[in-house]
Structure formats: structure tokens, C-alpha cells
Design a protein around this motif. Structure first.
Motif, short mmCIF file in Angstrom:
data_model
loop_
_atom_site.label_atom_id
_atom_site.label_comp_id
_atom_site.label_asym_id
_atom_site.label_seq_id
_atom_site.Cartn_x
_atom_site.Cartn_y
_atom_site.Cartn_z
N ALA A 88 -12.87 -76.21 -22.41
CA ALA A 88 -12.75 -74.75 -22.36
C ALA A 88 -12.12 -74.32 -23.68
O ALA A 88 -11.29 -75.05 -24.24
CB ALA A 88 -11.88 -74.31 -21.19
N GLU A 90 -10.67 -70.74 -25.99
CA GLU A 90 -10.36 -69.32 -26.11
C GLU A 90 -9.96 -69.03 -27.54
O GLU A 90 -9.47 -69.91 -28.25
CB GLU A 90 -9.21 -68.93 -25.17
N PRO A 118 -15.82 -70.48 -21.30
CA PRO A 118 -15.12 -71.08 -20.16
C PRO A 118 -15.41 -72.57 -20.07
O PRO A 118 -16.30 -73.08 -20.76
CB PRO A 118 -15.70 -70.34 -18.95
N ARG A 119 -14.70 -73.23 -19.19
CA ARG A 119 -14.89 -74.67 -19.01
C ARG A 119 -16.35 -74.97 -18.70
O ARG A 119 -16.94 -74.41 -17.78
CB ARG A 119 -14.01 -75.18 -17.88
N SER A 120 -16.91 -75.86 -19.52
CA SER A 120 -18.30 -76.27 -19.33
C SER A 120 -18.54 -77.56 -20.11
O SER A 120 -17.73 -77.95 -20.95
CB SER A 120 -19.28 -75.19 -19.80
#
Length: 158
Positions: A88, A90, A118-120
Motif C-alpha cells: 500500500a 500514500e 490502496p493495498r494490492s
């Protein structure tokens, strides 16, 4: 070991999974291998956060730049592979770089900017023409954002 059996003077250790699929057992990766983040995961920047007794994450903050994760220095046979970085991110894109390198030949096999999201699973595919020792998967932070690494998965591409 999940159990220990005795047979004469011998002790037999029984494990809960097939040990031949573990890192370093063979140069032929047939089954997918997941490299979980643990307190021993190699990194220069960032910090480890435990999720349970065996797994955790590595996270970098704004202003931190360098190797958030590197290793495991695997021995891979020629072929096509897929590595998935479960991360993830930001901040301001790109916040870092995802890489696969081969130390023996001293080359970057594949590299990709790490974009905010986002988390992926961020997937990189690569091919090795020759056997390579010391293949590593790297997450490099550039300081413009924060990154959290959950694990890395390697599998043979078919």
C-alpha cells in the motif's frame, strides 16, 4: 516440526507443509512461494510492525528514502516468473520503486515505479535466459510518501 516420532535410534520430524517448497531448497521454483514479512526481513529504512506471532509489515514514512525491503537472494533456473508485491502506498506518486535484480550478473531484471494506491498486489513479470544466483526483490522508498509492504510472492509463469 509439528510432531516428533521415534524409530529405534532415529527421530523423525514431521512438518505441516512440504519442505521442498521452501526458499533455498531447490533452484527450480515449481510451486508459488510467499515471503512473509518477519522481524528478520532485511531493510535499511522503515520499521517492522507485528500483525501476529509470525507475520507483520514493513513501513516507511514521508522523508525516509532507501531500501524498505530487499532479498531473499534466490537461485533461479532459466524461465519466466511473476513476482507480486503486496503493498500500500500514500503520498505523491511515485513514492518509490519495485525491482527484481540479479546480483551475479549485476543487472536490474525489471523495475517499475511504485504509484500511490490502496493495498494490492503490484505484479512484475520477468524472464531469465540463464540460471541466476542471488535474485532479490526490492522495495525502494524515495521519501515522497509512505509505503507498507505485507509480503512478496514468486511464481513460475506458464
Amino acid at each position: 516440526a509439528t510432531r516428533t516420532l521415534s524409530f529405534g535410534d532415529f527421530k523423525v520430524l514431521v512438518f505441516g507443509k512440504n519442505l521442498s517448497n521452501l526458499q533455498g531448497w531447490s533452484d527450480l521454483v515449481e510451486a508459488a512461494q510467499t515471503f512473509d514479512i518477519t522481524p528478520r526481513s532485511p531493510h535499511v529504512v522503515g520499521r517492522y510492525q507485528a500483525q501476529d506471532a509470525f507475520h507483520g509489515t514493513l513501513s516507511s514514512a514521508v522523508g525516509e528514502s532507501g531500501e524498505l525491503l530487499f532479498g531473499p537472494y534466490m537461485w533461479l533456473a532459466p524461465g519466466k516468473y511473476r513476482v507480486s508485491f503486496d503493498v500500500a502506498a500514500e503520498g505523491q506518486s511515485p513514492v518509490g520503486t519495485l525491482q527484481v535484480t540479479a546480483r551475479r550478473s549485476g543487472v536490474e531484471v525489471v523495475t517499475q515505479p511504485l504509484q500511490v494506491g490502496p493495498r494490492s498486489a503490484r505484479v512484475l513479470e520477468f524472464e531469465l535466459a540463464l540460471e541466476e544466483k542471488f535474485v532479490e526483490f526490492r522495495v525502494l522508498a524515495n521519501g515522497t510518501g509512505s509505503i507498507t509492504v505485507h509480503n512478496v510472492k514468486l511464481e513460475r509463469a506458464r
